[in-house]
Design an enzyme around this catalytic site. Structure first.
Site, PDB file in Angstrom:
ATOM      1  N   HIS A  43       0.827  -1.196   0.000  1.00  0.00           N
ATOM      2  CA  HIS A  43       0.000   0.000   0.000  1.00  0.00           C
ATOM      3  C   HIS A  43       0.866   1.252   0.000  1.00  0.00           C
ATOM      4  O   HIS A  43       2.046   1.211   0.354  1.00  0.00           O
ATOM      5  CB  HIS A  43      -0.889   0.045   1.253  1.00  0.00           C
ATOM      6  CG  HIS A  43      -1.654  -1.198   1.531  1.00  0.00           C
ATOM      7  ND1 HIS A  43      -2.837  -1.514   0.887  1.00  0.00           N
ATOM      8  CD2 HIS A  43      -1.425  -2.228   2.395  1.00  0.00           C
ATOM      9  CE1 HIS A  43      -3.302  -2.676   1.346  1.00  0.00           C
ATOM     10  NE2 HIS A  43      -2.453  -3.129   2.261  1.00  0.00           N
ATOM     11  N   TYR A  59      -9.698   4.893  10.345  1.00  0.00           N
ATOM     12  CA  TYR A  59      -8.404   5.078  10.984  1.00  0.00           C
ATOM     13  C   TYR A  59      -7.608   6.098  10.169  1.00  0.00           C
ATOM     14  O   TYR A  59      -7.874   6.313   8.987  1.00  0.00           O
ATOM     15  CB  TYR A  59      -7.621   3.762  11.070  1.00  0.00           C
ATOM     16  CG  TYR A  59      -7.257   3.167   9.719  1.00  0.00           C
ATOM     17  CD1 TYR A  59      -6.085   3.532   9.060  1.00  0.00           C
ATOM     18  CD2 TYR A  59      -8.090   2.238   9.099  1.00  0.00           C
ATOM     19  CE1 TYR A  59      -5.753   2.988   7.816  1.00  0.00           C
ATOM     20  CE2 TYR A  59      -7.765   1.697   7.865  1.00  0.00           C
ATOM     21  CZ  TYR A  59      -6.588   2.067   7.239  1.00  0.00           C
ATOM     22  OH  TYR A  59      -6.273   1.532   6.009  1.00  0.00           O
ATOM     23  N   ARG A 134     -11.009  -3.880  -5.402  1.00  0.00           N
ATOM     24  CA  ARG A 134     -11.044  -4.585  -4.121  1.00  0.00           C
ATOM     25  C   ARG A 134     -12.392  -4.376  -3.456  1.00  0.00           C
ATOM     26  O   ARG A 134     -12.876  -3.251  -3.343  1.00  0.00           O
ATOM     27  CB  ARG A 134      -9.926  -4.062  -3.209  1.00  0.00           C
ATOM     28  CG  ARG A 134      -9.692  -4.920  -1.971  1.00  0.00           C
ATOM     29  CD  ARG A 134      -8.680  -4.250  -1.067  1.00  0.00           C
ATOM     30  NE  ARG A 134      -8.074  -5.194  -0.129  1.00  0.00           N
ATOM     31  CZ  ARG A 134      -7.467  -4.837   1.004  1.00  0.00           C
ATOM     32  NH1 ARG A 134      -7.394  -3.563   1.338  1.00  0.00           N
ATOM     33  NH2 ARG A 134      -6.935  -5.748   1.795  1.00  0.00           N
ATOM     34  N   ARG A 140     -15.023  -4.248  10.637  1.00  0.00           N
ATOM     35  CA  ARG A 140     -14.382  -3.233  11.466  1.00  0.00           C
ATOM     36  C   ARG A 140     -13.609  -2.207  10.642  1.00  0.00           C
ATOM     37  O   ARG A 140     -13.160  -1.190  11.168  1.00  0.00           O
ATOM     38  CB  ARG A 140     -13.449  -3.899  12.482  1.00  0.00           C
ATOM     39  CG  ARG A 140     -12.378  -4.742  11.850  1.00  0.00           C
ATOM     40  CD  ARG A 140     -11.602  -5.586  12.855  1.00  0.00           C
ATOM     41  NE  ARG A 140     -10.919  -6.682  12.208  1.00  0.00           N
ATOM     42  CZ  ARG A 140      -9.803  -6.556  11.510  1.00  0.00           C
ATOM     43  NH1 ARG A 140      -9.262  -5.370  11.366  1.00  0.00           N
ATOM     44  NH2 ARG A 140      -9.226  -7.606  10.962  1.00  0.00           N
ATOM     45  N   TYR A 167     -11.603  -9.249   0.471  1.00  0.00           N
ATOM     46  CA  TYR A 167     -10.994  -9.296   1.794  1.00  0.00           C
ATOM     47  C   TYR A 167     -12.102  -9.592   2.797  1.00  0.00           C
ATOM     48  O   TYR A 167     -13.067  -8.830   2.916  1.00  0.00           O
ATOM     49  CB  TYR A 167     -10.321  -7.965   2.109  1.00  0.00           C
ATOM     50  CG  TYR A 167      -9.478  -7.964   3.367  1.00  0.00           C
ATOM     51  CD1 TYR A 167      -8.879  -9.123   3.854  1.00  0.00           C
ATOM     52  CD2 TYR A 167      -9.259  -6.780   4.075  1.00  0.00           C
ATOM     53  CE1 TYR A 167      -8.095  -9.113   4.997  1.00  0.00           C
ATOM     54  CE2 TYR A 167      -8.477  -6.751   5.220  1.00  0.00           C
ATOM     55  CZ  TYR A 167      -7.903  -7.914   5.677  1.00  0.00           C
ATOM     56  OH  TYR A 167      -7.123  -7.908   6.815  1.00  0.00           O
ATOM     57  N   ASP A 267       2.508  -6.646   2.354  1.00  0.00           N
ATOM     58  CA  ASP A 267       1.474  -5.854   3.021  1.00  0.00           C
ATOM     59  C   ASP A 267       2.038  -4.579   3.639  1.00  0.00           C
ATOM     60  O   ASP A 267       1.393  -3.956   4.482  1.00  0.00           O
ATOM     61  CB  ASP A 267       0.727  -6.656   4.079  1.00  0.00           C
ATOM     62  CG  ASP A 267      -0.564  -5.982   4.535  1.00  0.00           C
ATOM     63  OD1 ASP A 267      -1.238  -5.361   3.701  1.00  0.00           O
ATOM     64  OD2 ASP A 267      -0.887  -6.056   5.744  1.00  0.00           O
ATOM     65  N   ASN A 272      -3.066  -1.290  10.655  1.00  0.00           N
ATOM     66  CA  ASN A 272      -3.931  -1.795  11.731  1.00  0.00           C
ATOM     67  C   ASN A 272      -3.364  -2.976  12.511  1.00  0.00           C
ATOM     68  O   ASN A 272      -4.129  -3.772  13.054  1.00  0.00           O
ATOM     69  CB  ASN A 272      -5.320  -2.164  11.173  1.00  0.00           C
ATOM     70  CG  ASN A 272      -6.142  -0.936  10.846  1.00  0.00           C
ATOM     71  OD1 ASN A 272      -6.350  -0.079  11.697  1.00  0.00           O
ATOM     72  ND2 ASN A 272      -6.586  -0.840   9.610  1.00  0.00           N
TER      73      ASN A 272
END
Length: 315
Positions: A43, A59, A134, A140, A167, A267, A272
């Protein structure tokens, strides 16, 4: 500055309290990646002053720029990246597309789009290097999007040759099964559908995921993110077992059963995470424990991602 529901607003670039910054000095992997290896899941975050975070985000991350991502690529020994749109940017794909456009052709992307996206916008993203969308079902992290809207998007991207990345968490696969199996494109599952690795690898939860892949040859899986799944954590024992060793049997099983439909990625910058921030060099050293032969490593890291993201080139 926060909104009435205590979510940060797009003008506030102060990261969420407790956010763990990415590992600043990753080790050099002892495992040598095959030539042309692709980090197929990573990312970029902002920087927020240039690419503001979405007002509806759940977030606010640390900034993680394209320059930092590509420096990590070179340090670890990868040749290319697949940059996946982060939920903190919502459906504004500007930061991700900017990373692709400044990659020298060495990056492809996975976007997040809404039903309102125009054909011209989809084509522009395709020209920049986007090859998938995606759909996030982790409650959450995102708010619910109606499945009929997602299916409409999937049908619109199919003519471009794009795929859908999904996901979700393992406990939700039974209720999502029917929807996933109606998707008209290739489907890539993030992180093996987040299995509970404290359960037996031969147990019913993981068996359902294996059945999902076995019965649907359009389904691929990323065997990434052991740091998210592990209960044992990053410590290897006497150098004989991999870090995140409790994840190894699950990932190895998928690699060996479906060698032509697996991908791997760092990743980075690891959004998170709550307990520890992984050393990306250590994550690379996890790979030979799940892809145990040069032939499997070549498929996982080079042949498969090239076929999916750079089909116009010979792997």
């Amino acid at each position: 500055m926060t909104s009435a529901n205590n979510k940060p607003t797009s003008g506030d670039f102060t990261k969420t309290a407790g956010w763990m910054d990415w590992y600043a000095k990753p080790s050099k992997p002892t495992f040598t990646l095959p030539a042309g290896a692709v980090d197929a899941h990573c990312h970029v975050f902002g920087p927020g002053a240039e690419f503001p975070y979405a007002p509806e985000r759940k977030y606010t991350p640390c900034d993680a720029s394209k320059q930092q991502l590509y420096a990590l690529r070179d340090h670890l020994g990868f040749s290319r990246n697949v940059v996946v749109q982060a939920t903190c940017h919502g459906a504004d794909n500007g930061a991700m597309v900017d990373a692709l456009e400044n990659s020298g052709g060495k990056a492809r992307g996975v976007a997040t789009v809404k039903r309102s996206v125009s054909d011209a916008e989809l084509q522009a993203m395709h020209d920049a290097g986007v090859r998938g969308v995606r759909f996030n079902f982790v409650k959450r992290l995102v708010d619910f999007t109606p499945k009929e809207e997602l299916l409409e998007i999937a049908n619109r991207i199919k003519p471009l040759g794009w795929h859908v990345v999904i996901y979700f968490e393992a406990v939700d696969l039974p209720e999502l099964w029917d929807f996933f199996t109606t998707l008209p494109t290739q489907v890539v599952v993030d992180h093996m559908g987040r299995p509970d690795v404290s359960l037996p690898v031969d147990g019913p939860q993981f068996a359902l995921f294996e059945k999902f892949m076995r019965e649907h040859p359009n389904v691929w899986s990323k065997v990434s993110c052991p740091e998210r799944l592990s209960v044992a954590g990053p410590k290897a024992l006497n150098g004989e077992l991999a870090a995140y060793q409790d994840v190894v049997p699950f990932a190895r099983r998928i690699v060996e059963q479906f060698p032509d439909r697996v991908l791997w990625g760092t990743d980075w910058p690891h959004p998170n995470l709550k307990d520890h921030m992984p050393d990306d060099g250590l994550l690379v050293d996890f790979i030979p424990h799940i892809a145990t032969t040069p032939a499997l490593q070549q498929k996982l890291l080079v042949d498969n991602p090239m076929r999916l993201y750079w089909p116009e080139e010979k792997a």
